[in-house]
Write an enzyme that holds these catalytic residues in place. Structure first.
Site, PDB file in Angstrom:
ATOM      1  N   ASN A 226       0.853  -1.200   0.000  1.00 25.85           N
ATOM      2  CA  ASN A 226       0.000   0.000   0.000  1.00 25.85           C
ATOM      3  C   ASN A 226       0.884   1.243   0.000  1.00 25.85           C
ATOM      4  O   ASN A 226       2.104   1.139   0.004  1.00 25.85           O
ATOM      5  CB  ASN A 226      -0.945  -0.030   1.210  1.00 25.85           C
ATOM      6  CG  ASN A 226      -0.169  -0.107   2.514  1.00 25.85           C
ATOM      7  OD1 ASN A 226       0.598   0.796   2.844  1.00 25.85           O
ATOM      8  ND2 ASN A 226      -0.326  -1.212   3.236  1.00 25.85           N
ATOM      9  N   ASP A 296      -4.014  -6.554   5.222  1.00 20.33           N
ATOM     10  CA  ASP A 296      -4.992  -7.414   5.912  1.00 20.33           C
ATOM     11  C   ASP A 296      -4.859  -8.868   5.466  1.00 20.33           C
ATOM     12  O   ASP A 296      -5.170  -9.778   6.222  1.00 20.33           O
ATOM     13  CB  ASP A 296      -6.415  -6.914   5.639  1.00 20.33           C
ATOM     14  CG  ASP A 296      -6.663  -5.574   6.320  1.00 20.33           C
ATOM     15  OD1 ASP A 296      -6.120  -5.390   7.432  1.00 20.33           O
ATOM     16  OD2 ASP A 296      -7.356  -4.715   5.745  1.00 20.33           O
ATOM     17  N   LYS A 306       9.002 -17.209 -10.632  1.00 19.65           N
ATOM     18  CA  LYS A 306       8.241 -16.092 -11.197  1.00 19.65           C
ATOM     19  C   LYS A 306       7.027 -16.616 -11.960  1.00 19.65           C
ATOM     20  O   LYS A 306       7.169 -17.489 -12.815  1.00 19.65           O
ATOM     21  CB  LYS A 306       9.166 -15.286 -12.116  1.00 19.65           C
ATOM     22  CG  LYS A 306       8.547 -14.008 -12.595  1.00 19.65           C
ATOM     23  CD  LYS A 306       9.508 -13.250 -13.499  1.00 19.65           C
ATOM     24  CE  LYS A 306       8.759 -12.171 -14.246  1.00 19.65           C
ATOM     25  NZ  LYS A 306       9.504 -11.626 -15.352  1.00 19.65           N
TER      26      LYS A 306
HETATM   27  O1  C5P Z   1      -8.590  -2.985  11.436  1.00 24.37           O
HETATM   28  P1  C5P Z   1      -7.698  -1.952  10.865  1.00 24.37           P
HETATM   29  O2  C5P Z   1      -6.671  -2.493   9.914  1.00 24.37           O
HETATM   30  O3  C5P Z   1      -8.400  -0.772  10.275  1.00 24.37           O
HETATM   31  O4  C5P Z   1      -6.923  -1.386  12.144  1.00 24.37           O
HETATM   32  C1  C5P Z   1      -5.954  -0.410  12.044  1.00 24.37           C
HETATM   33  C2  C5P Z   1      -5.054  -0.465  13.247  1.00 24.37           C
HETATM   34  O5  C5P Z   1      -4.685  -1.829  13.498  1.00 24.37           O
HETATM   35  C3  C5P Z   1      -3.755   0.242  12.994  1.00 24.37           C
HETATM   36  O6  C5P Z   1      -3.297   0.714  14.244  1.00 24.37           O
HETATM   37  C4  C5P Z   1      -2.846  -0.861  12.441  1.00 24.37           C
HETATM   38  O7  C5P Z   1      -1.483  -0.570  12.650  1.00 24.37           O
HETATM   39  C5  C5P Z   1      -3.303  -2.044  13.257  1.00 24.37           C
HETATM   40  N1  C5P Z   1      -3.214  -3.334  12.533  1.00 24.37           N
HETATM   41  C6  C5P Z   1      -2.317  -4.285  12.961  1.00 24.37           C
HETATM   42  N2  C5P Z   1      -2.262  -5.503  12.335  1.00 24.37           N
HETATM   43  C7  C5P Z   1      -3.077  -5.787  11.307  1.00 24.37           C
HETATM   44  C8  C5P Z   1      -3.982  -4.813  10.862  1.00 24.37           C
HETATM   45  C9  C5P Z   1      -4.028  -3.598  11.492  1.00 24.37           C
HETATM   46  O8  C5P Z   1      -1.551  -4.023  13.897  1.00 24.37           O
HETATM   47  N3  C5P Z   1      -2.988  -6.951  10.716  1.00 24.37           N
END
Ligand code: C5P
Length: 416
Positions: A226, A296, A306
């Protein structure tokens, strides 16, 4: 401490020892001084203005002919502001310019424009130190009551051995402190202003911060990621250091230099970041700030070769990554946990939902639908939610915003 409430103008010139300047600032502020930094044109090759701004808490001054800077604190005001002027490191070139009264950049101009006492911590190659021209210049300067701190003798960055190494930062800070004790006029002026010597708001706290994006491999040459630049997380790290904390910064791939003074752990994927964060928290964390934009999902089956182009469509199967923040908050004795919520709509609703669902102590929410703040921008605006409070931090530079956020964290940690 004679340096308590003394305004120290620290000039940094372009030698390898300039990388120690942020540490010197911390030593000086630790003795109670207020520090403003002036960089010579070549010194920014060795140390970044951002680090020095963060540790000093003040804008770094660099250019003589900068209308914007002059409109803020012009060079004459800066020269008058200084109670003492310390140049560390002072290169042979800088010493030569000072000896002859040259004023072709901001720092050398300030030396002429101030009536504050001037101290130099020279740093250069041993042959340059021994050169007759340098020694003659130093004679001129010491006759003008400019005080030298060092240099020390020893092994140099270039491999030579001899005089020319800059003294250690704590030695310079202590020598300056002692020099002020010996300067009765300055010491007595300052002692009138001695304020309470409160400890820094985050001293004694170990903060673990995640920052930047993660990269989820598809095959050896491709990944999913991202646009996170890491600026907010890195700003938090530098400001937490300035507020007295011990900092572990766990960062995904970004284009920023690791802040001086923190424990820096570089990671790539969400799984790596998860392991590093839990390990860091287990070892020492009092406060956890999850600022990273963690992917996520990751690719279910990462190819070990590859991927070749063939069909017109392709499907990649993804599996959910662990939630680092939620897992830290779910530990049996969790640190004070702070999350970030980047939302495009219903910011308050989603932020409060995350605060309770992930069992956080605090969440900082921002609206990423506004293109001038947030992702990849220098500015940001946040609304901070706790179980019973809501604080708006208006749009500002991420470095300034980080300080405001950390002050709120410090207040809540002390009531925790
Ligand atoms: O649920 P969401 O991704 O919107 O949450 C954002 C918060 O959770 C941020 O503080 C991000 O750094 C943390 N986060 C995390 N691990 C993940 C996803 C998000 O620590 N896998």
């Amino acid at each position: 401490m004679a340096l308590q409430n003394v305004n120290v103008l620290l000039g940094v010139t372009g030698g390898i020892a300039a990388y120690k300047a942020p540490d010197l600032v911390r030593k000086l502020t630790g003795l109670g001084a207020t520090v403003r930094v002036v960089l010579s044109p070549s010194s920014s090759a060795f140390v970044t203005p951002l680090s020095l701004q963060a540790v000093s808490g003040n804008i770094v001054h660099q250019h003589l002919l900068d209308p914007e800077a002059e409109a803020g604190m012009g060079h004459i005001e800066l020269a008058r502001w200084a109670d003492v002027l310390l140049i560390a490191p002072a290169t042979a070139h800088c010493i030569a310019k000072l000896a002859h009264g040259l004023a072709d950049d901001l720092l050398t101009t300030l030396v002429l424009a101030t009536n504050a006492p001037v101290f130099l911590a020279p740093a250069m190659n041993q042959q340059m130190w021994a050169a007759q021209a340098t020694q003659d210049n130093l004679n001129i300067l010491t006759q003008r009551n400019i005080t030298l701190f060092g240099p020390a003798s020893g092994e140099q960055a270039c491999g030579d051995i001899g005089y020319g190494r800059m003294l250690e930062t704590h030695e310079i800070a202590n020598m300056l402190d002692q020099a002020l004790v010996d300067m009765p006029v300055l010491a007595s002026t300052q002692s009138i202003e001695v304020a309470s010597s409160e400890p820094l708001p985050l001293s004694g706290q170990h903060i673990v911060i995640t920052a930047g994006p993660t990269r989820e491999a598809i095959d050896p040459v491709r990944y999913i990621s991202n646009h996170s630049s890491g600026k907010m997380g890195y700003s938090l790290a530098v400001q937490a250091l300035a507020l007295g904390a011990q900092v572990t910064l766990i960062s995904g791939p970004v284009a920023l230099p690791a802040p001086t003074g923190c424990k820096f752990i570089s990671v790539t994927s969400a799984l790596d970041m998860h392991t590093a964060a839990l390990h860091a928290i287990e070892n020492a964390g009092d406060i956890f700030i999850a600022c990273a934009a963690v992917a996520d999902y990751r690719v279910a089956n990462v190819m070990d070769h590859k991927l070749k182009k063939s069909a017109d469509e392709m499907t990649i199967s993804l599996v959910k990554n662990p939630d680092i923040l939620a897992d830290v908050a779910a530990l049996s004795s969790p640190p004070f946990t702070v999350g970030f919520a980047a939302e495009t709509h219903d910011v308050e609703h989603y932020a409060k939902d995350k605060l309770t669902r992930k069992k956080l102590n605090m969440i900082a929410a921002n609206d990423v639908s506004q293109s001038d703040i947030g992702f990849n921008q220098s500015d940001n605006a946040l609304t901070v939610f706790t179980a019973d409070a809501q604080i708006v931090l208006p749009k500002q530079d991420k470095l300034a915003l980080a300080k405001e956020l950390l002050k709120i964290v410090a207040q809540h940690v002390s009531n925790h």
